[in-house]
Design a protein around this motif. Structure first.
Motif, mmCIF file in Angstrom:
data_model
loop_
_atom_site.group_PDB
_atom_site.id
_atom_site.type_symbol
_atom_site.label_atom_id
_atom_site.label_comp_id
_atom_site.label_asym_id
_atom_site.label_seq_id
_atom_site.Cartn_x
_atom_site.Cartn_y
_atom_site.Cartn_z
ATOM 1 N N LEU C 65 -9.780 3.737 19.420
ATOM 2 C CA LEU C 65 -10.461 4.715 18.590
ATOM 3 C C LEU C 65 -10.975 5.831 19.481
ATOM 4 C CD1 LEU C 65 -11.525 5.459 15.798
ATOM 5 C CD2 LEU C 65 -13.499 4.005 16.241
ATOM 6 N N THR C 66 -10.416 7.052 19.292
ATOM 7 C CA THR C 66 -10.833 8.162 20.136
ATOM 8 C C THR C 66 -11.876 8.988 19.406
ATOM 9 O OG1 THR C 66 -8.520 8.250 20.704
ATOM 10 C CG2 THR C 66 -9.919 9.937 21.663
ATOM 11 N N THR C 67 -13.084 9.054 19.973
ATOM 12 C CA THR C 67 -14.136 9.857 19.366
ATOM 13 C C THR C 67 -14.547 10.915 20.375
ATOM 14 O OG1 THR C 67 -15.944 8.544 20.235
ATOM 15 C CG2 THR C 67 -14.992 7.815 18.146
ATOM 16 N N ALA C 68 -15.433 11.776 19.917
ATOM 17 C CA ALA C 68 -15.915 12.838 20.790
ATOM 18 C C ALA C 68 -16.551 12.251 22.043
ATOM 19 C CB ALA C 68 -16.923 13.700 20.030
ATOM 20 N N ALA C 69 -17.134 11.045 21.874
ATOM 21 C CA ALA C 69 -17.853 10.448 22.996
ATOM 22 C C ALA C 69 -16.948 9.651 23.911
ATOM 23 C CB ALA C 69 -18.963 9.549 22.459
ATOM 24 N N GLY C 70 -15.694 9.497 23.525
ATOM 25 C CA GLY C 70 -14.794 8.754 24.390
ATOM 26 C C GLY C 70 -13.933 7.794 23.575
ATOM 27 N N THR C 71 -13.274 6.847 24.250
ATOM 28 C CA THR C 71 -12.380 5.925 23.568
ATOM 29 C C THR C 71 -13.030 4.567 23.417
ATOM 30 O OG1 THR C 71 -10.536 7.087 24.583
ATOM 31 C CG2 THR C 71 -10.070 4.955 23.580
ATOM 32 N N LEU C 72 -12.910 4.054 22.165
ATOM 33 C CA LEU C 72 -13.503 2.754 21.849
ATOM 34 C C LEU C 72 -12.385 1.765 21.532
ATOM 35 C CD1 LEU C 72 -16.397 3.564 19.377
ATOM 36 C CD2 LEU C 72 -16.600 2.114 21.390
ATOM 37 N N ASP C 73 -12.622 0.487 21.890
ATOM 38 C CA ASP C 73 -11.677 -0.535 21.471
ATOM 39 C C ASP C 73 -12.142 -1.122 20.132
ATOM 40 O OD1 ASP C 73 -9.788 -0.484 23.399
ATOM 41 O OD2 ASP C 73 -10.921 -1.822 24.753
ATOM 42 N N ILE C 74 -11.252 -1.177 19.158
ATOM 43 C CA ILE C 74 -11.614 -1.868 17.928
ATOM 44 C C ILE C 74 -10.558 -2.920 17.604
ATOM 45 C CG2 ILE C 74 -13.052 -0.143 16.762
ATOM 46 C CD1 ILE C 74 -10.409 0.623 15.296
ATOM 47 N N ALA C 75 -11.042 -4.010 16.990
ATOM 48 C CA ALA C 75 -10.155 -5.155 16.740
ATOM 49 C C ALA C 75 -9.758 -5.213 15.273
ATOM 50 C CB ALA C 75 -10.862 -6.438 17.163
ATOM 51 N N PHE C 76 -9.478 -4.059 14.698
ATOM 52 C CA PHE C 76 -9.240 -4.039 13.248
ATOM 53 C C PHE C 76 -8.086 -4.943 12.832
ATOM 54 C CE2 PHE C 76 -7.202 -2.507 9.427
ATOM 55 C CZ PHE C 76 -8.269 -2.605 8.564
ATOM 56 N N MET C 77 -6.972 -4.858 13.546
ATOM 57 C CA MET C 77 -5.828 -5.679 13.139
ATOM 58 C C MET C 77 -6.143 -7.154 13.248
ATOM 59 S SD MET C 77 -3.982 -3.515 11.943
ATOM 60 C CE MET C 77 -2.478 -4.334 11.462
ATOM 61 N N GLY C 78 -6.886 -7.510 14.276
ATOM 62 C CA GLY C 78 -7.333 -8.900 14.431
ATOM 63 C C GLY C 78 -8.201 -9.312 13.256
ATOM 64 N N ASN C 79 -9.111 -8.392 12.876
ATOM 65 C CA ASN C 79 -9.987 -8.679 11.733
ATOM 66 C C ASN C 79 -9.183 -8.894 10.460
ATOM 67 O OD1 ASN C 79 -12.159 -8.343 13.402
ATOM 68 N ND2 ASN C 79 -12.525 -6.207 12.806
ATOM 69 N N LEU C 80 -8.179 -8.066 10.275
ATOM 70 C CA LEU C 80 -7.335 -8.178 9.087
ATOM 71 C C LEU C 80 -6.668 -9.557 9.060
ATOM 72 C CD1 LEU C 80 -6.615 -6.305 6.745
ATOM 73 C CD2 LEU C 80 -4.517 -5.719 7.955
ATOM 74 N N GLY C 81 -6.178 -9.945 10.233
ATOM 75 C CA GLY C 81 -5.559 -11.272 10.346
ATOM 76 C C GLY C 81 -6.552 -12.363 10.022
ATOM 77 N N ASN C 82 -7.780 -12.212 10.533
ATOM 78 C CA ASN C 82 -8.824 -13.191 10.236
ATOM 79 C C ASN C 82 -9.063 -13.288 8.734
ATOM 80 O OD1 ASN C 82 -9.291 -13.945 12.834
ATOM 81 N ND2 ASN C 82 -10.954 -12.459 13.157
ATOM 82 N N SER C 83 -9.153 -12.120 8.078
ATOM 83 C CA SER C 83 -9.383 -12.087 6.644
ATOM 84 C C SER C 83 -8.310 -12.866 5.908
ATOM 85 C CB SER C 83 -9.403 -10.645 6.127
ATOM 86 O OG SER C 83 -10.703 -10.126 6.209
ATOM 87 N N VAL C 84 -7.067 -12.572 6.261
ATOM 88 C CA VAL C 84 -5.957 -13.245 5.583
ATOM 89 C C VAL C 84 -6.057 -14.747 5.792
ATOM 90 C CG1 VAL C 84 -3.446 -13.556 5.548
ATOM 91 C CG2 VAL C 84 -4.426 -11.252 5.733
ATOM 92 N N PHE C 85 -6.275 -15.147 7.033
ATOM 93 C CA PHE C 85 -6.304 -16.570 7.331
ATOM 94 C C PHE C 85 -7.482 -17.266 6.642
ATOM 95 C CE2 PHE C 85 -7.906 -20.078 9.991
ATOM 96 C CZ PHE C 85 -6.828 -20.939 9.843
ATOM 97 N N LEU C 86 -8.661 -16.666 6.785
ATOM 98 C CA LEU C 86 -9.864 -17.297 6.220
ATOM 99 C C LEU C 86 -9.752 -17.432 4.699
ATOM 100 C CD1 LEU C 86 -12.759 -15.628 8.252
ATOM 101 C CD2 LEU C 86 -12.110 -18.053 8.235
ATOM 102 N N SER C 87 -9.325 -16.346 4.041
ATOM 103 C CA SER C 87 -9.270 -16.364 2.576
ATOM 104 C C SER C 87 -8.225 -17.359 2.099
ATOM 105 C CB SER C 87 -8.953 -14.979 2.029
ATOM 106 O OG SER C 87 -9.888 -14.057 2.521
ATOM 107 N N THR C 88 -7.053 -17.317 2.718
ATOM 108 C CA THR C 88 -5.980 -18.203 2.277
ATOM 109 C C THR C 88 -6.390 -19.657 2.474
ATOM 110 O OG1 THR C 88 -4.464 -16.516 3.045
ATOM 111 C CG2 THR C 88 -3.507 -18.640 2.468
ATOM 112 N N ALA C 89 -6.891 -19.954 3.653
ATOM 113 C CA ALA C 89 -7.250 -21.338 3.951
ATOM 114 C C ALA C 89 -8.370 -21.814 3.023
ATOM 115 C CB ALA C 89 -7.675 -21.463 5.402
ATOM 116 N N SER C 90 -9.356 -20.945 2.774
ATOM 117 C CA SER C 90 -10.471 -21.338 1.912
ATOM 118 C C SER C 90 -9.981 -21.648 0.509
ATOM 119 C CB SER C 90 -11.512 -20.231 1.822
ATOM 120 O OG SER C 90 -11.951 -19.888 3.084
#
Lengths: 374, 372, 285
Positions: C65-90
């Motif tokens: 994620l590139t912002t005015a203050a610099g570059t940030l790491d975000i784990a969005f795709m990982g989060n999406l995967g978590n969502s899919v896994f958690l919801s399906t398994a639940s």
């Protein structure tokens, strides 16, 4: 003043767009005289309910006119038609007692309380609901609700009383008695009534004339007697009458002053050609295939008759119903005495020429009834 | 040998007894009709026999074996339901095949069994249809075929003709006895239609309020009903009931109807002076000449044809209503004054208070007055 | 079958359009936003004409994620995967537990059965925050905090009551006679459950499963407290877009589009099946 109460002329009913919708009632014309009881009889989907709803004003006519007591009403709202109605689903007002429900129909007339009470008491006695007048509709049985709903319709003075399946839910023990009382009540007051029913027993019991409908078309409109003795077609013949008419396919052969109906399994019914009128002779001899109808009560047993084998012998207390294997089918006989026949016993079936109804095998139209042309 | 015995069955729902200490024996191959108004407990009884509900007390013995604790699937019973209860997600074939599958028959055996019973019931042309696509009559036949398919020694038929139209009902009423005879099963048939009961039953058990009120052949029930209620349940039009006080003179016991003496030749003297109800079946009353001996004057109120009979509603001078029925086509007045004759020998007398029929000491007489 | 007049049809059309606009507009707007930069989004007055950019999606997929203050790491795709896994398994666990339980509650009335069923439903009444504190404690003792198993367990609070109560209703709607008929035909109760009850309640089970999936997917609080970055679903992960240099509206919009896509697809697919199943009807005679 004419004696016509209700005149239906060339009425059509379409649901959905014309042309590719449903044509529920097809070019219906009927004339109901004042003081007559008419039954609209048919199975579900035959158009009888649509007809009723058009007369009451719940449904506009697609085409044609309806006149009541000499004035055209088919464009008027229901309230202006002066029609009393008993609904199939009873439609009693839930917050009112049975007494209030029945008296409600008299509201518009501004009668004195004493007059209202007297009328309600009379109709309640007639319908055996005196002891539930103070109850609410939700606390009484289906049969009682139906009687209350009938009371609400019958208590009114109206140009026409419409009764939709008025007796379907009645307790069987009360049915015969109430039929008699209601018929007497309607006749005594000269009311004009149309009852809509799928039950041919009901129609026969109450109606002066029966209008048999099927597929949106009026099949026959005649007295119960005539419908029984001279059904216009195979549908009417088999729909009206219980037990239903026996039906057999037959091929005609003749010559030498005789006329024979050949049934299945080589069974032959031979008659003198003179037993039929010249018109019938002409109609029958020019055909090969016909359908024979015989009413169960007109089948006679005789030793020299056509062989049949008893399959079922059921005594119902006041009638005996016998079913016999005959010509590859079943012949049902009704006798009014207690008949004791063993299962498997051979009997002779005699069919008098006067009891034969002959129908066209293609169209189902009646050709002859007994000796006479249809 | 498949007999069925119910011994002292009691079933309660919320402390209300639906079946109250009921005992019943059904013989091998017999068709017993359970007849009674809704709420009498007929359906509950069938379910108890089938094993899908359990009795609170009592024993169910089928073919000599105590089945009270046995699961439904092991009782060897076929059942047809009033609402058909077809499996909506299976076609007619699979519906009918379900009891055969349970027997672990081979695929060919199942096919053969289904086709045989389907042919018998004339539904072999609709076997591939789901229930939704079947007409009411076909549904009813499919339900019956399913009950028959496994050739169960005991058949329970819960008002199977209730939901079909009059014509089909009549047709099946004639067809069923033949089918059941072929099957050779012991049958319990539940109905609310007295005609069905009389037509199909070897014996009829009249039930109300969880008890059996009377059990006997159709003749027994129709000709010697145990009480007023049973007399009212059998017969169309319903039996005429008139409150009377029997009297006695030199020639025997009699009652007066509109001041006309009607002798009751078979009644015991003990009824004299007691308030009673006279039961007259509509078909035992006939029109007669007003001048004839014992003629009772009446007014014709209305004539209502009923199938192959003509029913007339009459009013006596005292304002009591009487229904008369006669074969259609026989002569009789349709309005105005008339006269009737009452056959005292064919009449029933009930105790007004208890409702019980007063037994005739001599022989039981049938409705025509001939000694049976 | 009602015949409708022309003005009636027009009015009905207008009403339908308004309703659709009302419900669809936010989704439409988000969808548009996801193709814009923060500058065009924040421009006043807002305008529909802009040059679409895929930069938001690129940032999410690459995780940079590139912002005015610099570059940030975000784990969005990982989060999406978590969502899919958690919801399906639940949902899977819930169905496994809930459907037989629902059948039992529908068919066997025993003493206290209503109370138990109601207790299960009452899990849905309590505000999640109320149970979170003790739950966190227990989970730490049990070593369940920040594990998938722990989260799936907690998610049962959301899914199980839902499935139980909806499916129970469907089982109750199946005429008991139909099941009796199968029993009497000679089949065990378990065969009856499998061959009759399950297929007939199928549409209901599918509907309940879908609903539970959506609820699980949308859950925020449980995961916020009980999961760390590596296990958290998109709902929590989206917080990462609130950065020190401002809120990244464009990326948020893109994240929303990506995260509603699976549920939307599932709903659209299931809808066809649901309607078909519900019109199976004919359970009663």
């Amino acid at each position: 003043m004419s004696d016509t109460a209700l005149l239906i002329e060339n009425v059509d009913k379409f649901y959905g767009p014309k042309g590719h919708g449903v044509h529920a009632v097809k070019n219906l014309s009927m004339n109901v005289r004042k003081g007559e009881i008419i039954a609209l009889l048919g199975s579900s989907g035959c158009g009888k309910t649509s007809t009723l709803r058009m007369i009451a004003g719940f449904e506009p006519v697609s085409d044609g006119t309806i006149s009541l007591a000499g004035r055209q009403v088919h464009l008027l709202p229901p309230v202006k038609r002066n029609v009393a109605m008993a609904f199939e689903g009873y439609s009693l007002y839930p917050p009112l007692t049975v007494r209030e429900n029945i008296a409600f129909a008299l509201k518009a007339k501004r009668l004195s309380q004493a007059e209202v009470d007297e009328k309600v008491a009379y109709i309640a006695k007639l319908l055996e609901i005196e002891d539930i007048l103070g109850r609410y509709p939700s606390s009484i049985s289906g049969g009682q609700q139906q009687r209350a709903s009938l009371g609400r319709a019958l208590i009114r003075d109206a140009d026409l009383h419409l009764l939709d399946e008025p007796m379907g839910q009645l307790e069987p023990q009360l049915r015969a008695l109430l039929r008699g009382r209601i018929k007497h009540y309607i006749k005594e007051r000269g009311l004009t009534a149309i009852l809509v029913t799928h039950d041919q027993t009901e129609a026969n019991a109450l109606a002066d004339r029966i209008a048999v409908m099927e597929g949106g078309v009026l099949q026959q409109f005649d007295t119960p007697q005539k419908i029984k003795e001279r059904p216009a077609n195979l549908f009417t013949g088999t729909f009206v009458g219980e037990p239903p008419m026996n039906v057999f396919e037959a091929s005609i052969s003749g010559g030498n002053g005789s006329l024979s109906f050949g049934l299945n399994e080589g069974v032959k019914l031979d008659y003198q050609i003179a037993a039929f009128s010249p018109g019938v002779q002409a109609e029958l001899t020019k055909r090969r295939k016909v359908v024979l109808g015989i009413r169960p009560y007109s089948v006679r047993r005789s030793a020299d008759g056509v062989k049949a084998r008893v399959a079922v012998n059921q005594w119902l207390g006041d009638q005996t119903h016998i079913a016999a294997d005959f010509a590859g089918g079943t012949m049902v006989l009704v006798e009014h005495d207690r008949t004791r026949l063993a299962i498997g016993e051979d009997i002779g079936i005699h069919l008098d020429p006067s009891s034969l109804h002959v129908f066209d095998s293609e169209t189902g139209r009646a050709i002859s009834h007994g000796k006479e042309l249809a | 040998m498949t007999t069925l015995q119910l011994q002292n069955i009691t079933k309660r729902y919320k402390s209300q007894a639906v079946l109250d200490d009921l005992t019943l024996d059904v013989a091998d191959g017999e068709t017993l009709v359970l007849f009674g108004p809704s709420g009498a407990g007929k359906t509950v009884l069938l379910r108890l026999i089938a094993g899908v509900i359990e009795p609170d007390a009592g024993k169910i013995v089928i073919g000599g074996e105590d089945m009270t604790e046995v699961d439904a699937e092991h009782r060897g019973i076929g059942m047809a339901f009033q609402n058909f209860a077809l499996f909506p997600h299976m076609n007619a074939f699979d519906n009918i095949a379900s009891p055969l599958e349970a027997n672990r028959s081979s695929a060919a055996g199942i096919r053969e069994g289904v086709e045989k019973v389907a042919k018998l019931l004339k539904i072999d042309h609709v076997l591939s249809h789901r229930p939704k696509a079947l007409s009411n009559g076909q549904k009813q036949r499919t339900a019956l075929a399913r009950a028959l398919a496994g050739s169960p020694p005991v058949l329970l038929l819960d008002d199977p003709l209730r939901n079909v139209d009059a014509k089909l009902r009549f047709e099946m009423r004639l067809e069923l006895p033949r089918l059941l005879a072929k099957q050779g099963a012991t049958v319990i048939y539940v109905t609310q239609d007295y005609k069905e009961a009389m037509a199909l039953g070897d014996r009829i058990a009249v039930m109300s309020q969880g008890r059996i009120r009377q059990i006997g052949t159709p003749e027994d029930i129709y000709n010697t009903p145990a009480d007023i209620d049973i007399a009212r349940l059998f017969g169309d039009p319903t039996i005429n009931l008139l409150t009377v006080i029997p009297k006695k003179d030199a020639s025997g016991v009699y009652v007066e109807l509109s001041n006309v003496r009607v002798p009751l030749p078979s009644m015991p003297e003990s009824v004299v002076g007691k308030e009673c109800v006279l039961g007259l079946r509509p078909e035992t009353i006939v029109f007669t000449e007003p001048s004839a001996q014992g003629a009772i004057p009446v007014t014709v109120e209305a004539e209502t044809p009923l199938n192959e009979k003509t029913v007339t509603l009459l009013l006596t001078a005292r304002g009591r209503e009487i229904l008369l029925s006669r074969p259609a086509g026989t002569p009789g007045p349709s309005s105005g004054p008339a006269a009737i004759a009452v056959n005292g020998a064919a009449a029933f007398l009930f105790d007004k208070e208890s409702g019980a029929r007063i037994a005739t000491p001599a022989t039981t007489t049938n409705r025509n007055g001939e000694a049976a | 079958m009602e015949s409708t007049s022309t003005p009636e049809r027009i009015l009905r059309g207008i009403a339908l359009t308004l309703v659709i606009l009302f419900f669809m507009f936010p989704i439409f707007w988000i969808f548009m936003m996801s193709f814009q930069t923060n500058e065009t989004i924040l421009q006043i007055p807002p305008s529909l004409s802009f040059t679409p950019t895929l930069s938001n999606y690129m940032a999410l997929i690459t995780g940079k994620l590139t912002t005015a203050a610099g570059t940030l790491d975000i784990a969005f795709m990982g989060n999406l995967g978590n969502s899919v896994f958690l919801s399906t398994a639940s949902v899977a666990v819930s169905l496994l537990l809930g459907v037989p339980a629902a059948y039992a509650f529908a068919r066997h009335k025993f003493r206290g059965s209503e109370d138990i069923a109601f207790t299960l439903l009452s899990f849905r009444f309590a505000p999640p925050l109320l149970v979170l504190l003790p739950l966190t404690q227990y989970f730490q003792w049990l070593g369940l905090s920040d594990t998938y198993i722990g989260l799936i367990w907690v998610y049962q609070l959301i899914c199980l009551p839902l499935i139980l109560w909806i499916v129970r209703g469907y089982f109750e709607d199946i005429s008991a006679d139909v099941e009796y008929a199968y029993r009497i035909a000679g089949h065990s109760w378990f065969a009856t459950f499998r061959k009759i009850a399950l297929p007939l309640a199928g549409p209901g089970i599918a509907a309940a499963g879908l609903l539970a999936f959506i609820f699980a997917w949308n859950n925020f609080v449980f995961a916020l407290v009980l999961a760390s970055a590596s296990k958290q679903p998109v709902t929590v992960g989206a917080l990462a877009f609130v950065t020190s240099s401002g809120i990244q509206y464009g990326q948020i919009a893109a994240a929303i589009v990506l995260s509603i896509a699976p549920t939307l697809a599932l709903a659209l697919y299931a809808q066809r099946y649901l309607v078909e199943g519900l019109s199976l009807g004919a359970v009663k005679g």
